[in-house]
Scaffold this active site. Structure first.
Site, PDB file in Angstrom:
ATOM      1  N   ASP A 278     -19.096 -60.499  -5.369  1.00 23.79           N
ATOM      2  CA  ASP A 278     -17.721 -60.975  -5.506  1.00 23.79           C
ATOM      3  C   ASP A 278     -17.044 -61.339  -4.193  1.00 23.79           C
ATOM      4  OD1 ASP A 278     -17.486 -60.821  -8.310  1.00 23.79           O
ATOM      5  OD2 ASP A 278     -17.430 -58.641  -8.149  1.00 23.79           O
TER       6      ASP A 278
ATOM      7  N   HIS B 195     -21.834 -51.142  -4.692  1.00 25.92           N
ATOM      8  CA  HIS B 195     -22.450 -51.466  -5.975  1.00 25.92           C
ATOM      9  C   HIS B 195     -23.018 -50.219  -6.629  1.00 25.92           C
ATOM     10  CE1 HIS B 195     -24.830 -53.501  -9.024  1.00 25.92           C
ATOM     11  NE2 HIS B 195     -23.951 -54.456  -8.861  1.00 25.92           N
TER      12      HIS B 195
ATOM     13  N   HIS C  51     -14.973 -54.323 -11.956  1.00 28.72           N
ATOM     14  CA  HIS C  51     -16.089 -55.159 -12.438  1.00 28.72           C
ATOM     15  C   HIS C  51     -15.771 -56.601 -12.037  1.00 28.72           C
ATOM     16  CE1 HIS C  51     -19.478 -56.325 -14.771  1.00 28.72           C
ATOM     17  NE2 HIS C  51     -19.076 -56.041 -16.003  1.00 28.72           N
TER      18      HIS C  51
HETATM   19  C1  LIG Z   1     -18.961 -51.090  -7.579  1.00 24.67           C
HETATM   20  C2  LIG Z   1     -18.456 -49.657  -7.635  1.00 24.67           C
HETATM   21  C3  LIG Z   1     -17.559 -49.512  -8.875  1.00 24.67           C
HETATM   22  C4  LIG Z   1     -19.654 -48.736  -7.722  1.00 24.67           C
HETATM   23  O1  LIG Z   1     -19.149 -47.494  -7.962  1.00 24.67           O
HETATM   24  P1  LIG Z   1     -20.042 -46.179  -7.883  1.00 24.67           P
HETATM   25  O2  LIG Z   1     -21.450 -46.454  -8.179  1.00 24.67           O
HETATM   26  O3  LIG Z   1     -19.350 -45.181  -8.727  1.00 24.67           O
HETATM   27  O4  LIG Z   1     -19.979 -45.818  -6.368  1.00 24.67           O
HETATM   28  P2  LIG Z   1     -19.129 -44.654  -5.816  1.00 24.67           P
HETATM   29  O5  LIG Z   1     -17.708 -44.958  -6.176  1.00 24.67           O
HETATM   30  O6  LIG Z   1     -19.764 -43.390  -6.284  1.00 24.67           O
HETATM   31  O7  LIG Z   1     -19.328 -44.788  -4.262  1.00 24.67           O
HETATM   32  C5  LIG Z   1     -19.827 -43.790  -3.429  1.00 24.67           C
HETATM   33  C6  LIG Z   1     -18.879 -43.568  -2.267  1.00 24.67           C
HETATM   34  O8  LIG Z   1     -18.581 -44.800  -1.614  1.00 24.67           O
HETATM   35  C7  LIG Z   1     -17.201 -45.074  -1.677  1.00 24.67           C
HETATM   36  N1  LIG Z   1     -17.014 -46.458  -2.019  1.00 24.67           N
HETATM   37  C8  LIG Z   1     -17.758 -47.153  -2.901  1.00 24.67           C
HETATM   38  N2  LIG Z   1     -17.297 -48.403  -2.975  1.00 24.67           N
HETATM   39  C9  LIG Z   1     -16.262 -48.473  -2.115  1.00 24.67           C
HETATM   40  C10 LIG Z   1     -15.399 -49.504  -1.757  1.00 24.67           C
HETATM   41  N3  LIG Z   1     -15.516 -50.713  -2.308  1.00 24.67           N
HETATM   42  N4  LIG Z   1     -14.439 -49.252  -0.848  1.00 24.67           N
HETATM   43  C11 LIG Z   1     -14.325 -48.045  -0.285  1.00 24.67           C
HETATM   44  N5  LIG Z   1     -15.126 -47.012  -0.591  1.00 24.67           N
HETATM   45  C12 LIG Z   1     -16.079 -47.239  -1.499  1.00 24.67           C
HETATM   46  C13 LIG Z   1     -16.670 -44.211  -2.797  1.00 24.67           C
HETATM   47  O9  LIG Z   1     -15.300 -43.915  -2.621  1.00 24.67           O
HETATM   48  C14 LIG Z   1     -17.544 -43.005  -2.694  1.00 24.67           C
HETATM   49  O10 LIG Z   1     -17.087 -42.181  -1.641  1.00 24.67           O
HETATM   50  P3  LIG Z   1     -17.017 -40.603  -1.832  1.00 24.67           P
HETATM   51  O11 LIG Z   1     -18.445 -40.175  -2.064  1.00 24.67           O
HETATM   52  O12 LIG Z   1     -16.417 -40.136  -0.550  1.00 24.67           O
HETATM   53  O13 LIG Z   1     -16.142 -40.389  -3.025  1.00 24.67           O
HETATM   54  C15 LIG Z   1     -17.661 -49.300  -6.362  1.00 24.67           C
HETATM   55  O14 LIG Z   1     -18.465 -49.538  -5.225  1.00 24.67           O
HETATM   56  C16 LIG Z   1     -16.382 -50.049  -6.275  1.00 24.67           C
HETATM   57  O15 LIG Z   1     -15.364 -49.619  -6.852  1.00 24.67           O
HETATM   58  N6  LIG Z   1     -16.366 -51.214  -5.560  1.00 24.67           N
HETATM   59  C17 LIG Z   1     -15.185 -52.017  -5.491  1.00 24.67           C
HETATM   60  C18 LIG Z   1     -15.054 -52.851  -6.760  1.00 24.67           C
HETATM   61  C19 LIG Z   1     -16.024 -53.984  -6.820  1.00 24.67           C
HETATM   62  O16 LIG Z   1     -16.214 -54.711  -5.854  1.00 24.67           O
HETATM   63  N7  LIG Z   1     -16.607 -54.171  -7.995  1.00 24.67           N
HETATM   64  C20 LIG Z   1     -17.556 -55.244  -8.247  1.00 24.67           C
HETATM   65  C21 LIG Z   1     -18.918 -54.685  -8.418  1.00 24.67           C
HETATM   66  S1  LIG Z   1     -20.134 -55.991  -8.502  1.00 24.67           S
END
Ligand SMILES: CC(C)(COP(=O)(O)OP(=O)(O)OC[C@H]1O[C@@H](n2cnc3c(N)ncnc32)[C@H](O)[C@@H]1OP(=O)(O)O)[C@@H](O)C(=O)NCCC(=O)NCCS
Length: 374
Positions: free
Chosen positions: A310, A259, A220
């Site tokens: 971010d 996201h 987050h």
């Molecule tokens: C924001 C976040 C938590 C959203 O999570 P989510 O809705 O659960 O998205 P998912 O994790 O289901 O993503 C779908 C796919 O993309 C991948 N993915 C998503 N964000 C990724 C990232 N930042 N880096 C690498 N892979 C990523 C996931 O591993 C997943 O792959 P899979 O289907 O092979 O398992 C996630 O994108 C993330 O962890 N981002 C990094 C942290 C971040 O920047 N947070 C700030 C948010 S404003």
């Protein structure tokens, strides 16, 4: 019988109503009370947006001046709070410092009843920059700062306290934009935390303290710090590309990308990216901005993943010489407005939030006597 879980993380499920913002609704990426965040970031100061979110309308000039004056008058920290801040170790995480600072403020100046909700929120808005900087300067520079400055904006005040001198106009402008972009974002994890707490009819300081804890995590608010730690290790765009490819190969999560709601871009990114570029030119940087752009290109090319709010905040704050561990507390200074407005909205039409769980444990069984246990 409760409904079956339709998706992990409650993704896509409507958990309540809000009139505060829309996120990812087609045609309008992010709006606060009906205004496009880009329009707000291009035309307003943060205090105008805080007023809009908390009081429901954009202030006119008279209202804005009075609001800023009020916030300026509420900056002094009570002595017992300063004493607590002085006892927190230098290597503590500043988010933990803010969480404790907020909680301590609640002990000293608690919200006696909900009629005080706007007042205690204004107090927190005014005091949070002082809480974080008082602790930071005491533990890192060994000085007890005066937590009052003559800066009339929250962002300018924060930078002034941090550096001991007035910030440039450019830096103050960037802070306005940054705080506007972070101010509100519907039912994200920390806001939902605040609303759940509010739904028990708890006090404002408890709701905000809980939200700070929720924002702290790298999935987050902590993502801007994690992104910075990554990009500062890259010495050139080519190096960045090589390392990013290796990370993707290892299936690592790259902070600052992706996201939970937006599917192909985060509207906040294009705004902060422009400012990061401006700051990069201002400081004569020839590496960090280029590295950041290359990371963006690689993530889109390889995974169709885009920068969230971010990612370019990391380089922007770095160009302003803000220590990395203070990145997420800046997010708090801003998101406090959204959290508090959600608390007020929850209170105005409340039912305790209490979902159900899908049970995955043992069948019903008798308690074995002590002598028969492993
Ligand atoms: C924001 C976040 C938590 C959203 O999570 P989510 O809705 O659960 O998205 P998912 O994790 O289901 O993503 C779908 C796919 O993309 C991948 N993915 C998503 N964000 C990724 C990232 N930042 N880096 C690498 N892979 C990523 C996931 O591993 C997943 O792959 P899979 O289907 O092979 O398992 C996630 O994108 C993330 O962890 N981002 C990094 C942290 C971040 O920047 N947070 C700030 C948010 S404003």
């Amino acid at each position: 019988m409760a409904k079956q879980l339709s998706g992990a993380g409650l993704r896509g499920q409507v958990a309540g109503k809000t009139a505060l913002s829309t996120v990812g609704v087609s045609g309008s990426g992010l709006t606060y009370r009906g205004y496009d965040v880009k329009d707000l970031a291009n035309n307003c100061q943060f205090e105008e947006v805080a007023y809009l979110i908390l009081k429901g309308k954009l202030p006119n000039q008279r209202e804005l001046s009075a609001y800023k004056k009020t916030l300026q008058s509420l900056r002094s920290l009570p002595q017992p709070l300063k004493e607590v801040l002085e006892r927190i170790p230098k290597d503590a995480h500043p988010m933990d410092v803010l969480r404790t600072g907020c909680s301590m403020l609640g002990n000293l100046e608690g919200e006696a009843n909900f009629d005080q909700q706007q007042d205690v929120t204004e107090r927190m808005l005014a005091a949070f920059p002082g809480i974080i900087c008082y602790w930071y300067r005491f533990t890192h520079d060994g000085i007890r700062i005066d937590e009052n400055t003559d800066d009339d904006s929250i962002g300018g005040h924060f930078l002034h306290l941090l550096r001991g001198e007035k910030p440039s106009q450019l830096h103050e402008d960037v802070m306005h934009v940054s705080l506007i972009l972070y101010a509100e974002h519907e039912f994200n994890a920390s806001t939902f935390t605040a609303r759940v707490c509010a739904s028990t009819l708890s006090d404002m300081h408890s709701c905000i303290t809980g939200a700070i804890g929720s924002l702290r995590g790298p999935l987050h608010g902590g993502a801007n710090e994690a992104a910075m730690e990554m990009i500062e290790g890259f010495t050139s765009p080519e190096h960045a590309e090589k390392e990013m490819m290796a990370k993707l190969e290892r299936k690592e999560k790259i902070m600052g990308f992706g996201h939970a709601v937006y599917s192909d871009s985060d509207p906040r990114n294009e705004i902060i990216k422009q400012w990061s570029k401006k700051l990069s030119e201002d400081v004569g940087d020839d590496t960090l901005y280029a590295v950041s752009e290359r990371c963006e290109e690689v993530m889109w090319r390889e995974k169709k993943l885009f920068c969230n709010a971010d990612f370019f905040h990391a380089s922007a704050y770095n160009f302003m010489d803000i220590p990395t561990k203070l990145f997420t507390p800046i997010f708090v200074m801003s998101r406090l407005t959204g959290w508090a407005a959600h608390v007020m909205e929850q209170r105005a039409d409340n039912r305790i939030i209490r979902p159900s769980a899908e049970y995955t444990g043992e069948e019903l069984r008798p308690v074995p006597p002590m002598s028969e246990r492993d």
